[in-house]
Design an enzyme around this catalytic site. Sequence first.
Site, mmCIF file in Angstrom:
data_model
loop_
_atom_site.group_PDB
_atom_site.id
_atom_site.type_symbol
_atom_site.label_atom_id
_atom_site.label_comp_id
_atom_site.label_asym_id
_atom_site.label_seq_id
_atom_site.Cartn_x
_atom_site.Cartn_y
_atom_site.Cartn_z
ATOM 1 N N ARG A 82 11.050 -6.960 6.232
ATOM 2 C CA ARG A 82 10.962 -5.332 6.224
ATOM 3 C C ARG A 82 11.565 -4.876 7.533
ATOM 4 O O ARG A 82 12.037 -3.774 7.783
ATOM 5 C CB ARG A 82 9.454 -5.024 6.219
ATOM 6 C CG ARG A 82 9.067 -3.742 6.178
ATOM 7 C CD ARG A 82 7.470 -3.704 5.531
ATOM 8 N NE ARG A 82 6.820 -3.702 6.688
ATOM 9 C CZ ARG A 82 5.572 -3.274 6.624
ATOM 10 N NH1 ARG A 82 5.118 -2.852 5.716
ATOM 11 N NH2 ARG A 82 4.705 -3.468 7.583
ATOM 12 N N ARG A 89 10.305 -4.090 10.630
ATOM 13 C CA ARG A 89 9.919 -2.919 11.314
ATOM 14 C C ARG A 89 9.735 -3.490 12.879
ATOM 15 O O ARG A 89 9.538 -4.630 12.948
ATOM 16 C CB ARG A 89 8.812 -2.439 10.757
ATOM 17 C CG ARG A 89 8.347 -1.068 10.563
ATOM 18 C CD ARG A 89 7.285 -0.527 9.688
ATOM 19 N NE ARG A 89 6.234 -1.126 10.087
ATOM 20 C CZ ARG A 89 5.203 -0.959 9.503
ATOM 21 N NH1 ARG A 89 5.064 -0.354 8.404
ATOM 22 N NH2 ARG A 89 3.731 -1.483 10.046
ATOM 23 N N LYS A 122 0.820 -1.285 -0.069
ATOM 24 C CA LYS A 122 0.061 0.062 0.209
ATOM 25 C C LYS A 122 0.916 1.375 0.016
ATOM 26 O O LYS A 122 0.567 2.064 -0.729
ATOM 27 C CB LYS A 122 -0.869 0.016 1.214
ATOM 28 C CG LYS A 122 -2.003 -0.790 1.171
ATOM 29 C CD LYS A 122 -2.962 -0.569 2.312
ATOM 30 C CE LYS A 122 -2.460 -0.486 3.640
ATOM 31 N NZ LYS A 122 -1.859 -1.474 4.510
ATOM 32 N N ARG A 155 -9.915 1.365 8.385
ATOM 33 C CA ARG A 155 -9.569 -0.060 8.357
ATOM 34 C C ARG A 155 -10.719 -0.736 9.508
ATOM 35 O O ARG A 155 -10.179 -1.853 9.719
ATOM 36 C CB ARG A 155 -8.034 -0.104 9.513
ATOM 37 C CG ARG A 155 -6.955 -0.539 8.803
ATOM 38 C CD ARG A 155 -5.971 -0.444 9.706
ATOM 39 N NE ARG A 155 -4.772 -1.054 9.351
ATOM 40 C CZ ARG A 155 -3.650 -0.520 8.869
ATOM 41 N NH1 ARG A 155 -3.692 0.866 8.629
ATOM 42 N NH2 ARG A 155 -2.449 -1.236 8.749
ATOM 43 N N ARG A 192 -1.763 -9.349 13.111
ATOM 44 C CA ARG A 192 -2.405 -8.198 12.159
ATOM 45 C C ARG A 192 -3.096 -8.737 10.909
ATOM 46 O O ARG A 192 -3.920 -8.035 10.412
ATOM 47 C CB ARG A 192 -0.967 -7.491 11.581
ATOM 48 C CG ARG A 192 -0.664 -6.552 12.615
ATOM 49 C CD ARG A 192 0.385 -5.404 12.580
ATOM 50 N NE ARG A 192 1.031 -5.057 11.158
ATOM 51 C CZ ARG A 192 2.278 -5.623 10.927
ATOM 52 N NH1 ARG A 192 3.160 -5.921 11.980
ATOM 53 N NH2 ARG A 192 2.593 -5.052 9.843
HETATM 54 P P1 ADP Z 1 0.776 -2.197 7.753
HETATM 55 O O1 ADP Z 1 1.992 -1.957 6.903
HETATM 56 O O2 ADP Z 1 0.787 -3.258 8.807
HETATM 57 O O3 ADP Z 1 -0.473 -1.977 7.073
HETATM 58 P P2 ADP Z 1 0.340 0.543 8.690
HETATM 59 O O4 ADP Z 1 1.943 1.394 8.587
HETATM 60 O O5 ADP Z 1 -0.471 0.942 7.691
HETATM 61 O O6 ADP Z 1 0.613 -0.823 8.675
HETATM 62 O O7 ADP Z 1 0.019 0.890 10.253
HETATM 63 C C1 ADP Z 1 0.749 0.185 11.204
HETATM 64 C C2 ADP Z 1 0.097 0.115 12.529
HETATM 65 O O8 ADP Z 1 -0.635 1.424 12.764
HETATM 66 C C3 ADP Z 1 -1.237 -0.835 12.367
HETATM 67 O O9 ADP Z 1 -0.928 -2.216 12.422
HETATM 68 C C4 ADP Z 1 -2.079 -0.082 13.455
HETATM 69 O O10 ADP Z 1 -1.942 -0.571 14.566
HETATM 70 C C5 ADP Z 1 -2.021 1.296 13.343
HETATM 71 N N1 ADP Z 1 -2.994 1.829 12.176
HETATM 72 C C6 ADP Z 1 -2.715 2.483 11.261
HETATM 73 N N2 ADP Z 1 -3.931 2.829 10.702
HETATM 74 C C7 ADP Z 1 -4.875 2.577 11.478
HETATM 75 C C8 ADP Z 1 -6.198 2.762 11.623
HETATM 76 N N3 ADP Z 1 -6.625 3.419 10.388
HETATM 77 N N4 ADP Z 1 -7.076 2.207 12.247
HETATM 78 C C9 ADP Z 1 -6.524 1.678 13.343
HETATM 79 N N5 ADP Z 1 -4.973 1.392 13.673
HETATM 80 C C10 ADP Z 1 -4.332 2.079 12.692
#
Ligand code: ADP
Length: 186
Positions: A127, A129, A13, A88, A140
Amino acid sequence: MLVVFIGPPGSGKGTQANQLCQHLSITHLSTGDMFRAAIQDETELGVQAQEYINRGELVPDQLVVSMVADALGNPPCNSGCLLDGFPRSLPQAEALDQMLDAEGKKVDLALELNVDEKVLIDRLLARKRPDDTIDTIHHRLQVYREQTSPLLNYYRERGQLRTVNGDGTVDEVHQQILAEVAEKNP
Ligand code: ADP
């Protein structure tokens, strides 16, 4: 134009969102990046969000929704915006529609990046992280299936959903995304 990206962790994404934003000259709003910045700056929001993120849980809806509402109100979003990682959950999608409705706007396109779970796990482990440990990754992915994937029907029913196969090179996926955008926004 307002575009929403939906995809499991590791689906690419962030990378695709960056490329599309450059192409369309619209603003990229990544809730994950916003949270990581807040954690880095040790703001109150960052402190609250960190425990959820480290456990692989979603940050509570009301925290996310108010953060996004603030960002959407900023002038750079007036000429268009790509939401990466938001909504989400169904309550977040409903809150977004309400926010946009109040301004006479709507989601123009919800793009799903669809990638096989095996590929996702390999990508996430590469990755490195802090929230990319094997246990957190499994959690997740489960959270994605349970809380985020219902959004696909939400946007499908509204005629806003397009799905792209995210299991290709960055450029192949980008080209597919451009084709979907061109159809919606000729
Ligand atoms: P990923 O690569 O896992 O999709 P993101 O960088 O988009 O991760 O998000 C990392 C973390 O931030 C998620 O696992 C969640 O804990 C939190 N997060 C991000 N966006 C949201 C959202 N819209 N609602 C709730 N938690 C979120």
